[in-house]
Motif scaffolding. Structure first.
Motif, PDB file in Angstrom:
ATOM      1  N   GLN A  17      45.666  36.379  18.567  1.00 44.14           N
ATOM      2  CA  GLN A  17      45.363  37.194  19.990  1.00 44.14           C
ATOM      3  C   GLN A  17      45.941  37.160  20.781  1.00 44.14           C
ATOM      4  OE1 GLN A  17      42.011  35.540  22.503  1.00 44.14           O
ATOM      5  NE2 GLN A  17      41.992  37.393  23.700  1.00 44.14           N
ATOM      6  N   PRO A  18      46.359  38.666  20.774  1.00 40.39           N
ATOM      7  CA  PRO A  18      47.648  39.345  20.618  1.00 40.39           C
ATOM      8  C   PRO A  18      47.647  38.442  23.089  1.00 40.39           C
ATOM      9  CG  PRO A  18      45.938  41.163  20.498  1.00 40.39           C
ATOM     10  CD  PRO A  18      45.957  40.418  19.876  1.00 40.39           C
ATOM     11  N   PRO A  19      48.501  39.019  23.509  1.00 41.78           N
ATOM     12  CA  PRO A  19      48.464  38.627  25.027  1.00 41.78           C
ATOM     13  C   PRO A  19      48.259  40.120  25.262  1.00 41.78           C
ATOM     14  CG  PRO A  19      51.046  38.472  23.912  1.00 41.78           C
ATOM     15  CD  PRO A  19      49.931  38.915  22.925  1.00 41.78           C
ATOM     16  N   ARG A  20      47.017  39.722  26.820  1.00 41.19           N
ATOM     17  CA  ARG A  20      46.085  40.567  27.031  1.00 41.19           C
ATOM     18  C   ARG A  20      46.805  40.792  28.755  1.00 41.19           C
ATOM     19  NH1 ARG A  20      41.847  41.180  30.624  1.00 41.19           N
ATOM     20  NH2 ARG A  20      41.484  38.798  30.507  1.00 41.19           N
ATOM     21  N   THR A  21      47.167  41.857  28.846  1.00 42.46           N
ATOM     22  CA  THR A  21      47.698  42.532  30.987  1.00 42.46           C
ATOM     23  C   THR A  21      46.671  42.813  32.157  1.00 42.46           C
ATOM     24  OG1 THR A  21      49.451  43.646  29.647  1.00 42.46           O
ATOM     25  CG2 THR A  21      48.880  43.732  32.107  1.00 42.46           C
ATOM     26  N   ALA A  22      45.891  42.070  32.551  1.00 42.23           N
ATOM     27  CA  ALA A  22      44.537  42.383  33.301  1.00 42.23           C
ATOM     28  C   ALA A  22      45.336  43.355  34.385  1.00 42.23           C
ATOM     29  CB  ALA A  22      44.504  40.583  33.566  1.00 42.23           C
ATOM     30  N   VAL A  23      46.238  42.067  35.448  1.00 41.91           N
ATOM     31  CA  VAL A  23      46.447  43.574  35.867  1.00 41.91           C
ATOM     32  C   VAL A  23      47.945  43.874  35.711  1.00 41.91           C
ATOM     33  CG1 VAL A  23      47.032  43.094  38.765  1.00 41.91           C
ATOM     34  CG2 VAL A  23      45.364  41.669  37.766  1.00 41.91           C
ATOM     35  N   SER A  24      47.901  44.812  35.804  1.00 47.77           N
ATOM     36  CA  SER A  24      49.722  46.002  36.087  1.00 47.77           C
ATOM     37  C   SER A  24      50.021  46.413  36.373  1.00 47.77           C
ATOM     38  CB  SER A  24      48.925  46.869  34.167  1.00 47.77           C
ATOM     39  OG  SER A  24      50.606  47.476  34.593  1.00 47.77           O
ATOM     40  N   GLY A  25      51.537  46.444  37.642  1.00 45.39           N
ATOM     41  CA  GLY A  25      51.962  46.917  38.124  1.00 45.39           C
ATOM     42  C   GLY A  25      50.838  47.319  39.704  1.00 45.39           C
ATOM     43  N   LEU A  26      50.472  46.523  40.095  1.00 44.51           N
ATOM     44  CA  LEU A  26      49.573  46.801  41.325  1.00 44.51           C
ATOM     45  C   LEU A  26      49.891  46.754  42.764  1.00 44.51           C
ATOM     46  CD1 LEU A  26      45.625  45.963  41.349  1.00 44.51           C
ATOM     47  CD2 LEU A  26      47.151  45.491  43.214  1.00 44.51           C
ATOM     48  N   THR A  27      49.888  47.957  43.562  1.00 45.56           N
ATOM     49  CA  THR A  27      50.408  47.236  45.272  1.00 45.56           C
ATOM     50  C   THR A  27      49.194  47.429  45.573  1.00 45.56           C
ATOM     51  OG1 THR A  27      52.837  47.523  45.046  1.00 45.56           O
ATOM     52  CG2 THR A  27      51.341  47.653  46.689  1.00 45.56           C
TER      53      THR A  27
END
Length: 325
Positions: A17-27
């Protein structure tokens, strides 16, 4: 009260399983004393963000402050401001109501007269006065949720975090819970951040944040979000939505977004949804099971902004694949 700056969290991959981005650049900023709801589809990153705010997960990068305290660098004073209601029950169902509350109070150093004062405060809004000796497992879902919230209020939190707290409640219990929560927030001056996928719960809050694919798509007051959609919304239930969408696009120049078996037209030509309804029934009756015109609601805004995000994501993926080729 809450300031989230450029927050990203990546779950590491494994052998298959590849890495998974759950939250991205959130402000995201939630001012003191406000009631905000965080919404989004499954897999949008809500649960990961909630775990980070509760101190149960450390993000890959970014900054979070609560009441001016850095949650990541100095978590103790930030956590001291919080009360948390998780989606899964966090009370012992085999203990009585008072026993659960006394145990929680003892963990926070509340005993004797101090505990009794806080107990009276925490229970003043509830329907639990005659049930303090009853085991939690004998209570209804609504009353059990009242125990959860009363437990959090013992510590007089400045920030209350709630993860889908109305899950499993019937409509009457859900409304009673939300009414009590709103009243307590006003009386105590708390800041409340609650995750929810039930859009009727968001109609009377101060702001609504919508997430999808780990990104924040919108954050504004409910009215300002509804104002994003001009005019009425046409909703069509179709046995063959793809064919109908193609006909509307090719014959009438109308862009319809698919949502399950429904097609939704958020910006009808000339802002006349009724005229378009009549045209659809006249020309495509066999492709229509049901059709309605409605004023925009928060659910319509949610469908609109998440559909736009999916379309943009698909276009970006196609462009990358074309460039690679």
């Amino acid at each position: 009260m809450i300031r989230i700056e450029d927050l990203t969290h990546v779950y590491p991959g494994g052998r298959r399983q590849p890495p998974r981005t759950a939250v991205s650049g959130l402000t995201l900023h939630i001012p003191d004393g406000r009631f905000a709801i965080l919404s989004g589809p499954n897999g949008s990153g809500k649960s990961t963000l909630f775990r980070i705010l509760c101190g149960l997960a450390r993000p890959s990068r970014g900054r979070v402050t609560v009441g001016g305290h850095d949650l990541l660098a100095d978590p103790a004073p930030a956590r001291a401001l919080m009360g948390v209601v998780f989606q899964s029950p966090a009370v012992d169902k085999h203990l009585g109501v008072r026993e659960n509350l006394a145990l929680h109070g003892a963990l926070h150093g509340l005993r004797g007269a101090a505990f009794r004062v806080r107990l009276d405060e925490a229970l003043a809004w509830t329907d639990l006065a005659g049930r303090l000796g009853d085991r939690v497992e004998t209570l209804s879902g609504g009353l059990a949720r009242q125990v959860e919230l009363a437990k959090c209020l013992l510590t007089r939190p400045r920030l209350l975090l709630l993860d889908e707290p109305t899950t499993g409640l019937d409509p009457a219990s859900r409304r009673a819970f939300l009414n009590a929560l709103g009243r307590l927030r006003r009386e105590l001056g708390m800041t409340v951040l609650m995750t929810s996928h039930i859009f009727s719960e968001a109609e009377e809050v101060d702001s609504v944040a919508i997430m999808a694919n780990g990104r924040l798509l919108a954050h504004d007051t409910p009215q300002a979000l509804r104002d994003r959609l001009k005019g009425d919304v046409l909703v069509i239930d179709s046995p063959d939505p793809d064919t109908l969408a193609a006909r509307l696009r090719d014959d009438l120049g109308v862009a319809a977004m698919r949502h399950g078996d429904e097609l939704r037209v958020d910006d009808p030509p000339d802002a006349d949804a009724v005229m378009l309804l009549e045209r659809v029934l006249a020309d495509y009756r066999r492709l229509v099971r049901g059709i309605t015109v409605k004023r925009p609601a928060l659910e319509d805004v949610f469908i609109h902004v998440t559909a736009e995000a999916r379309a943009q994501g698909a276009a970006a993926t196609a462009e990358r694949q074309e460039t690679a080729a």
